[in-house]
Scaffold this active site. Structure first.
Site, PDB file in Angstrom:
ATOM      1  CB  ILE A 146      -0.855   0.217   1.264  1.00  0.00           C
ATOM      2  CG1 ILE A 146      -0.123  -0.018   2.554  1.00  0.00           C
ATOM      3  CG2 ILE A 146      -1.767  -1.381   1.357  1.00  0.00           C
ATOM      4  CD1 ILE A 146      -1.069   0.374   3.571  1.00  0.00           C
ATOM      5  CD  GLU A 150       9.663   0.880   4.643  1.00  0.00           C
ATOM      6  OE1 GLU A 150      10.484   1.018   3.891  1.00  0.00           O
ATOM      7  OE2 GLU A 150       9.901   1.144   5.909  1.00  0.00           O
ATOM      8  CG  HIS A 212       4.137  -4.210   8.658  1.00  0.00           C
ATOM      9  ND1 HIS A 212       4.012  -2.829   9.444  1.00  0.00           N
ATOM     10  CD2 HIS A 212       4.878  -4.782   8.820  1.00  0.00           C
ATOM     11  CE1 HIS A 212       5.206  -3.062   9.927  1.00  0.00           C
ATOM     12  NE2 HIS A 212       6.083  -4.146   9.743  1.00  0.00           N
ATOM     13  CD  GLU A 243       5.001  -2.871  13.399  1.00  0.00           C
ATOM     14  OE1 GLU A 243       4.963  -1.782  12.995  1.00  0.00           O
ATOM     15  OE2 GLU A 243       5.786  -3.769  13.653  1.00  0.00           O
ATOM     16  CB  VAL A 271       9.190 -11.639   2.619  1.00  0.00           C
ATOM     17  CG1 VAL A 271       9.875 -11.005   1.416  1.00  0.00           C
ATOM     18  CG2 VAL A 271       9.336 -10.588   3.683  1.00  0.00           C
ATOM     19  CG  HIS A 275       5.812  -8.712  11.062  1.00  0.00           C
ATOM     20  ND1 HIS A 275       5.641  -8.308  12.255  1.00  0.00           N
ATOM     21  CD2 HIS A 275       6.355  -7.484  10.229  1.00  0.00           C
ATOM     22  CE1 HIS A 275       6.191  -6.966  12.522  1.00  0.00           C
ATOM     23  NE2 HIS A 275       6.688  -6.593  11.502  1.00  0.00           N
TER      24      HIS A 275
END
Length: 329
Positions: A146, A150, A212, A243, A271, A275
């Site tokens: 998304i 990052e 994530h 998170e 990947v 997590h």
């Protein structure tokens, strides 16, 4: 009749004048009363694939490269099956344009070097290498899911390199457009591609797709994903994040209210790293598997990164192609 972003692109570009670097991309149609479009307004109205041209290198020969940016992973096995596989697919689709790679996580770069003796380049190092080797046009491809924190980093580091190249483009992440202004709904495209790995589900079966999460406003994409899940009739599928929100605690009441007894956990990350293996599927008391088991659910885990899904790889190839096409216009 309101025109789409794409339909107004040509007319809008003709009306825009930016001093210094020339920037082009899809843009919202500005009010015709706006006569002098400032660089700030032009940048703020940019959506989709971002491109920039450097007038100082106008006469330089065209030598193209693709640079894939990824957060990276220290998990060797999943790296081969995901990041490497996506890059190979992009290279196969564009055999005449070399594909390079950069890791955005300095911690992962250091750990891979220490543990495996493999040197991964930072984005700055990769750009310097491309410049030294005479590449003048670079299509940057982000392996982000998304447009969150990052992807914002990918965007900033790419834009800082504009003075060093004739032209640069930056692809959108896996999900970007949501079906407005005549653009595709890439959230729906993603879910249809992802559904190929869903288990067969009955009335009491649920699949939780683990994202994530990010403090960036892009976290709102997860709400859009859940909305599209419902639109597509994917009963028993719920998105949550490690998170961000929604989190596992937000989803558990929905599982109980829906009478679900069996739960499959799967990550929606490039990947299957820390997590997926530990936060999601670990045996520690605070893992998602352990928490759900304690809540009375039968839990299975699907520990595979998105890059292992051929349909998802195809979407990333599409993003690379869009960036390369913008670069070569």
């Amino acid at each position: 009749m309101k025109r789409s972003i794409k339909s107004v692109l040509t007319a809008s570009m003709a009306a825009l004048c930016v001093l210094g670097m020339g920037m082009t991309a899809n843009a919202y149609e500005l009010n015709p009363e706006v006569k002098d479009v400032t660089p700030a307004l032009r940048e703020a109205s940019t959506v989709g694939v971002w491109t920039a041209e450097n007038p100082a290198m106008k006469e330089a020969p065209d030598k193209d490269a693709i640079l894939v940016m990824t957060f990276g992973t220290t998990f060797t096995d999943t790296r081969t099956k995901t990041i490497d596989a996506v890059e190979a697919a992009i290279q196969k689709a564009h055999p005449d344009v070399p594909v390079f790679e950069a890791y955005t996580s300095h911690i992962i770069i250091d750990r891979v070097k220490a543990n495996e003796g493999i040197t991964k380049m930072t984005p700055e190092e990769a750009f310097a290498k491309l410049q030294a080797e005479g590449y003048t046009r670079v299509a940057v491809v982000s392996l982000d899911v998304i447009p969150g924190m990052e992807y914002s980093y990918d965007s900033v580091v790419t834009k800082m390199q504009v003075p060093h190249f004739k032209k640069i483009s930056l692809a959108t992440p896996l999900m970007y457009f949501q079906g407005t202004e005549g653009e595709p709904d890439q959230v729906v495209d993603f879910l249809k591609a992802l559904s190929s790995q869903f288990p067969k589900m009955g009335k009491h079966d649920a699949t939780l797709i683990m994202a994530h999460g990010t403090p960036h406003p892009g976290n709102a994409y997860y709400s859009v994903i859940q909305d599209r899940i419902q639109e597509l009739g994917m009963d028993g599928v719920f998105v949550y994040s490690v998170e961000g929100r929604p989190n596992l605690e937000d989803v558990i009441p929905k599982l109980k209210a829906g009478g679900y007894k069996n739960v499959t956990l799967m990550p929606i990350m490039m990947v299957a790293g820390d997590h997926a293996n530990n936060d999601m599927a670990g045996d520690e008391p605070d893992s998602h598997k352990s928490i759900l088991t304690k809540e009375g659910f039968n839990v299975k885990t699907y520990i595979h990164g998105l890059g292992e899904n051929a349909n998802i790889r195809g979407l990333y190839v599409d993003r690379a192609t869009e960036a390369l096409d913008a670069l070569q216009k």
